[in-house]
Write a protein that holds these residues in place. Structure first.
Motif, PDB file in Angstrom:
ATOM      1  N   PRO A  88       0.822  -1.215   0.000  1.00 32.69           N
ATOM      2  CA  PRO A  88       0.000   0.000   0.000  1.00 32.69           C
ATOM      3  C   PRO A  88       0.855   1.265   0.000  1.00 32.69           C
ATOM      4  CG  PRO A  88      -0.183  -1.175   2.103  1.00 32.69           C
ATOM      5  CD  PRO A  88       0.660  -2.020   1.218  1.00 32.69           C
ATOM      6  N   GLY A 112      -6.058  -2.440   8.128  1.00 31.97           N
ATOM      7  CA  GLY A 112      -5.903  -2.642   6.695  1.00 31.97           C
ATOM      8  C   GLY A 112      -5.427  -4.039   6.376  1.00 31.97           C
ATOM      9  N   ALA A 166      -8.297  -6.505   6.709  1.00 28.56           N
ATOM     10  CA  ALA A 166      -9.270  -6.411   5.624  1.00 28.56           C
ATOM     11  C   ALA A 166      -8.720  -7.012   4.344  1.00 28.56           C
ATOM     12  CB  ALA A 166      -9.641  -4.949   5.399  1.00 28.56           C
ATOM     13  N   ALA A 167      -7.431  -6.882   4.176  1.00 31.78           N
ATOM     14  CA  ALA A 167      -6.836  -7.240   2.899  1.00 31.78           C
ATOM     15  C   ALA A 167      -6.153  -8.591   2.932  1.00 31.78           C
ATOM     16  CB  ALA A 167      -5.826  -6.161   2.499  1.00 31.78           C
ATOM     17  N   GLY A 194      -6.018 -11.141  -0.099  1.00 31.06           N
ATOM     18  CA  GLY A 194      -5.252 -10.702  -1.260  1.00 31.06           C
ATOM     19  C   GLY A 194      -3.765 -10.729  -1.021  1.00 31.06           C
ATOM     20  N   ILE A 195      -3.360 -10.257   0.158  1.00 32.62           N
ATOM     21  CA  ILE A 195      -1.935 -10.215   0.481  1.00 32.62           C
ATOM     22  C   ILE A 195      -1.350 -11.615   0.570  1.00 32.62           C
ATOM     23  CG2 ILE A 195      -0.349  -9.791   2.398  1.00 32.62           C
ATOM     24  CD1 ILE A 195      -1.602  -7.141   2.837  1.00 32.62           C
TER      25      ILE A 195
END
Lengths: 319, 319
Positions: A58, A178, A181-182, A185-186
């Motif tokens: 990010p 963050g 939430a992510a 994907g990470i």
């Protein structure tokens, strides 16, 4: 008519570390020059040797600083390093990226380093099409390592990371929510996690949360499992950067031993071929775009006389 | 086998303002259901009536709040309103968008309002393909106005704005440098500028800078020139929102009078047809993807025996 380029000479000079020759070759592939195919054919036998490292995360985690520190460390080890910095084409991107890039100028006078910003500007598919070709140029020119840095926003950037043998995901302290939430994907794209700015409060918490997430989402590949390492860095001072390079090399060795290195490169070649094929078809459709056929179809779609799928069928049949 | 849907009945119910029918139709087009073409054919004769308004801008300017305020004002004027909120699929997007969306729940129980989040997840072209189809559903279902809200980051979002008859670009005070850096892009896509959070310091400066930029970059269309208005709002209190709607309607009237309304809709239809055609070709390539042909080509590209362009030619010839 555009001036013809002596491609063989250009490739020779690129391999002799002439930055201008490398830049010219990338421009030829980026701009879809008429000599693109000649360039591609000249490069092909010279490719496949570079170690490709993706770097994403990010905004604000220090991607450019980390890239710069990795370049310094790799240079110290005698490696030639190429950097492809993928910029988004947002009209709202502002000036932040430009400022970040300036840090990379530490390496501007080093002939063993080549840095190129890849704009994602242009139409859909532009990025996934041009970046692999630029990577081929750097590979053929004899760069030992190519770092692909993306801003980590959007699908196209994730696609670019798909070019890498090893993908680093950078995080920084204070992003706990963050990360949660992510996390899906990470976890999917990271081979190595880097917690940068590790001198700040919360670095241990971030690393601990990551470790917990990794324990939940362990990837199974061919029965074996790559345990994603977490490396703490303070890239601005070069701290932890050698450990990142060690982690990258461990990952390379592991993927080679487990067949994943080969599988990723095969998948990359398939994706690359497919992207070029889609672009070629798109160009043919675009040629029709200027013609009467699509205008007539569009008019019928506008009036509700025809639905766009039936119109598209007619267009594809027309190729 | 998936259950067959009675498409005609579904369209009827959507036109009678049944939100579940609208949602089902959008799902059918979004998921590329086998009945997609049947749905598209049923919708076509009912489309072309909705006023389409795009709304974009950098993060933090209050897009969702403004959308919500516009919905309230349009409802007060007796209009049925559809909202397509386009989310990026970044693995790093975090939770902010979700929080924003919650504000929209003011309208959740109003049958005259339909709100749908469109994920950009999935492959390239997914967004430009699914969003126009969802727009067709809302148009056919009789919504008077459809607002398309995007996060304003990346090419695909800009493409979506291309669906709109009128595009609002939102800004907020204190973004001066960002505006300067981004001005070319903003000027290209904005029909109406909204300076939101106008009760904050710097609102006048932002409006003045915008005005200056507009004076430099005035667009000429067919000899006439649309002067992009700047409307100041405090969307959280509903201030200035009626003025935004007036500006939107002025722009609609102006574009109709100058032929641009028709030109935009024709361009939109062409783009839509092309996107579907490209997706269709991509699917055919994808079918080959699973086959031996592309694997054999990929292997030769990997070893440097073949360049990817020659491989792509072979693939396209194989369709």
């Amino acid at each position: 008519m555009a001036r013809q380029v002596d491609v063989a000479d250009l490739v020779d000079r690129a391999r002799r570390q002439e930055p201008r020759a490398v830049a010219r070759l990338i421009s030829l592939v980026e701009d879809a020059s008429p000599q693109l195919r000649e360039v591609a054919a000249a490069l092909a036998p010279l490719t496949g040797r570079a170690q490709v490292v993706g770097l994403t995360g990010p905004p604000g985690v220090g991607k450019s600083t980390t890239t710069s520190a990795l370049v310094s460390a790799l240079r110290a080890a005698g490696k030639r390093v190429g950097v492809l910095a993928v910029d988004p084409s947002s009209p709202f991107s502002g000036g932040a990226l430009l400022g970040d890039r300036i840090r990379m100028q530490d390496h501007a006078t080093d002939p063993g380093v080549f840095i190129r910003s890849m704009a994602t500007r242009g139409h859909l598919g532009g990025l996934s099409w041009a970046t692999p070709q630029a990577l081929r140029v750097l590979d053929a020119a004899g760069f030992d390592v190519v770092l692909i840095e993306t801003v980590g926003v959007g699908q196209s950037e994730v696609d670019v990371v798909g070019l890498a043998d090893t993908t680093l995901v950078l995080l920084a302290p204070g992003m706990g929510d963050g990360i949660q939430a992510a996390k899906a994907g990470i976890l999917e794209i990271a081979d190595v996690f880097v917690v940068n700015k590790a001198d700040r409060d919360g670095a241990d918490t971030t690393a601990r949360e990551l470790k917990y997430m990794i324990s939940l989402g362990r990837r199974e590949i061919r029965g074996a499992s790559w345990r994603q390492p977490i490396v703490k860095t303070v890239a601005s001072r070069g701290e932890g950067v050698d450990e990142v390079i060690t982690a990258i090399d461990h990952h390379r060795d592991w993927t080679r031993a487990h067949g994943e290195w080969h599988d990723r490169r095969a998948a990359r070649a398939r994706t690359e071929i497919e992207a070029i094929a889609v672009a070629a078809v798109r160009t043919r459709l675009g040629d029709l775009h200027g013609g009467d056929a699509i205008d007539a179809l569009a008019k019928r779609v506008m009036t509700g006389d025809l639905d766009p799928y039936t119109a598209a069928d007619a267009l594809v049949d027309g190729i």
